[in-house]
Write an enzyme that holds these catalytic residues in place. Structure first.
Site, PDB file in Angstrom:
ATOM      1  N   HIS A  18       0.758 -78.459   6.709  1.00 45.25           N
ATOM      2  CA  HIS A  18       2.039 -78.998   7.158  1.00 45.25           C
ATOM      3  C   HIS A  18       3.067 -78.984   6.027  1.00 45.25           C
ATOM      4  O   HIS A  18       3.459 -80.035   5.532  1.00 45.25           O
ATOM      5  CB  HIS A  18       1.816 -80.416   7.703  1.00 45.25           C
ATOM      6  CG  HIS A  18       3.038 -81.065   8.281  1.00 45.25           C
ATOM      7  ND1 HIS A  18       4.060 -80.364   8.885  1.00 45.25           N
ATOM      8  CD2 HIS A  18       3.402 -82.371   8.350  1.00 45.25           C
ATOM      9  CE1 HIS A  18       4.994 -81.219   9.286  1.00 45.25           C
ATOM     10  NE2 HIS A  18       4.614 -82.435   8.971  1.00 45.25           N
ATOM     11  N   CYS A  29      10.590 -82.746   9.574  1.00 45.03           N
ATOM     12  CA  CYS A  29       9.422 -81.909   9.869  1.00 45.03           C
ATOM     13  C   CYS A  29       9.704 -80.926  10.995  1.00 45.03           C
ATOM     14  O   CYS A  29       8.854 -80.094  11.308  1.00 45.03           O
ATOM     15  CB  CYS A  29       8.231 -82.794  10.232  1.00 45.03           C
ATOM     16  SG  CYS A  29       7.886 -84.035   8.987  1.00 45.03           S
TER      17      CYS A  29
END
Ligand SMILES: [Zn+2]
Lengths: 144, 393
Positions: free
Chosen positions: B336, B86
């Site tokens: 995200h 991420c």
């Protein structure tokens, strides 16, 4: 049947012996790790980590009930971290004998190792792994 | 080291874009950044392309950066593919920054791109789990679980330790959903109430659905150049990179007395930039699970232990407050798309610092800002990657 992390959990051939986890203990600084690794993560010595039997029991550090499961698992199921008396804190699951209900587990309670199927699903029913259950025989909810 | 400035940013909206490929998503972000910077593909000396799940989810296992860049007309240069979970995009930015800071390149582009909607949610969730060390993901570890009970954050434990409640956990989600409702790029544009967040279904106790970032497609890009060359390309305010810190997690034992890695990486970024938390005018931080924002407040040095909810209660971190946090809507509202997130954060901060953020513009245009991005999970009881970037205008 096959073993998940076959290097991590040991099923003794002698039925009187209970299963354990194969950890590593650094002969230089005493740090115990699970799973084993060749370099001690604390003192960074290479080649000082020796086999050690660990994890037959532990103390529940944290727990939650997952209401959604990744592929190969069935929700709801407990997910836990367990502090082993030898040192490591490990991620694990809870054995099937323990009902998946709020109040059944309490952080700090004594747990014992069981070896059973990773999950009761077509993908994982034939894969064995290490899980924990409350050490007290009943495993009944303790109402505070 | 030379001073480096961001001269252009671009982003593709986040959300579900069924018909778009990695290349399409990347194209929008890349050309958005090129135009914003006033550069052409020929001006780009080197490119870093962050992506995490494209191999598993699209089948394009190798050379995704070259594939995406070629589609946008950028070829014949060094291309570095970056996978760092991420935090892939923060890592890509660091590469681009270092190229220019070192003098190896004059102009560089950092791209982050992710395609998570592939028509099979279980496959996407499986791919997401695989950015944790295999020993954990094979045991059923999920990101939600990691925030709920993992020793590095243990939100459930914080309820006992700090007395935080489910309503406290909902506060960042509510604040950020309002910000997201003002952001045309955001995935979720509905302002939520505490009740709605608390009463949405439980995913992993104590986290409810609206406290968790959802899966998303998206992309973002930033063009950087030597600060003294910025005016050659654009008349816009150049945004200087004051520090760009990247660290891997530590192997942590239960009795580990060292500071946690989010704190350590933030402190390093403050020191390198020569500023402190009191100098910041806006922060974009990694709230993959909204309540994590409360913990990050203390780890970024904004408040003392357990004081996180107060910063929302007293308005400090709201859009109209002294230090707005996640003005874009953050990971839960803005979205995200994992390998793009770090550069979506940077794009938001650049827009805010230039006064280009539209209805969500922070009234007192921030002059110093921070992006905090993290990802992955290791057996050693820590996240795999921590990235912190401080910008100055
Ligand atoms: Zn050692």
């Amino acid at each position: 049947m096959n073993l998940l992390h076959s290097s991590g959990v040991v099923m003794p051939t002698d039925p009187k012996q209970t299963p354990y986890l194969l950890g590593g203990k650094c002969s230089n600084c005493g740090t115990v790790v699970f799973p084993k690794m060749p370099v001690c993560p604390k003192c960074r010595r290479n080649g000082t980590v020796e086999d050690i039997e660990i994890g037959r029991k532990g103390r529940l550090f944290s727990h939650t009930i997952a209401r959604f499961a990744p592929k190969g698992f069935k929700a709801p199921f407990f997910q836990i971290f367990v502090d082993l008396p030898e040192g490591p804190r490990i991620f694990s699951l809870v054995g099937a004998e323990c009902p998946v209900e709020d109040g059944v587990l309490e952080d700090g309670m004594e747990m014992r190792l069981v070896v059973e199927s990773l999950a009761d699903t077509p993908e994982n029913k034939d894969t064995l792994t290490y899980k924990y259950v409350p050490a007290a025989k009943s495993g009944k909810p303790r109402h505070a | 080291m030379r001073e480096v400035a961001i001269i252009g940013v671009g982003a593709h909206p986040t959300g579900q874009f069924t018909d778009k490929s990695l290349k399409d998503l990347g194209y929008t972000a890349i050309w958005g950044a090129l135009k914003d910077a006033g550069v052409t593909p020929e001006d780009i000396d080197v490119a870093y392309v962050g992506n995490s799940l494209g191999g598993l989810l699209t089948g394009q296992e190798g050379v995704r950066g070259q594939v995406v860049l070629q589609h946008s007309g950028i070829t014949g240069i060094p291309v570095i593919n970056v996978e760092n979970a991420c935090a892939s995009a923060a890592t890509a930015l660091r590469g681009a920054w270092l190229e220019v800071a070192s003098g190896a390149a004059d102009v560089a582009i950092a791209v982050g791109v992710e395609k998570m909607y592939v028509g099979d949610t279980a496959r996407t969730i499986g791919a997401l789990s695989s950015v944790s060390e295999l020993d954990l993901s094979q045991m059923g570890m999920q990101f939600t679980t990691s925030y709920a009970i993992h020793p590095k954050i243990n939100l459930k434990g914080k309820m006992k330790e700090y007395g935080w409640t489910s309503a406290d956990f909902a506060k960042p989600a509510v604040k950020n959903s309002y910000n997201g409702s003002l952001n045309p790029l955001a995935q979720h544009r509905r302002a939520l109430t505490i009740e709605q967040v608390v009463q949405s279904r439980i995913v992993v106790d104590p986290l409810t659905l609206y406290m968790c970032a959802s899966i998303s497609d998206g992309a973002a890009a930033a063009v950087v150049c030597a600060a003294d060359m910025a005016s050659k390309f654009t008349s816009k305010t150049p945004i200087r990179i004051a520090s760009c810190v990247l660290r891997s997690g530590e192997y942590r034992l239960p009795n580990d007395k060292r500071l946690d890695s989010a704190t350590v990486s933030a402190q390093a970024a403050y020191e390198e930039a020569g500023i402190g938390p009191e100098d910041l005018g806006a922060i974009e931080l990694h709230d993959a699970m909204a309540p994590a924002e409360l913990m990050l407040y203390e780890r970024l040095g904004l408040c003392g232990p357990g004081e996180g909810p107060k910063l929302i209660d007293d308005g400090t971190t709201t859009l109209r407050g002294r230090l707005p946090v996640n003005p874009s809507g953050g990971l839960c509202s803005r979205g995200h798309p994992v390998g793009a997130t770090g550069l979506l954060q940077i794009a938001e901060l650049v827009w805010q610092m230039r006064g280009e953020a539209g209805p969500r513009q922070i009234e007192k245009r921030p002059k110093v800002t921070m992006a905090q991005n993290q990802g992955g999970l290791l057996l050693g009881q820590d996240s795999a990657v921590y990235g912190v970037t401080i910008l100055k205008s």
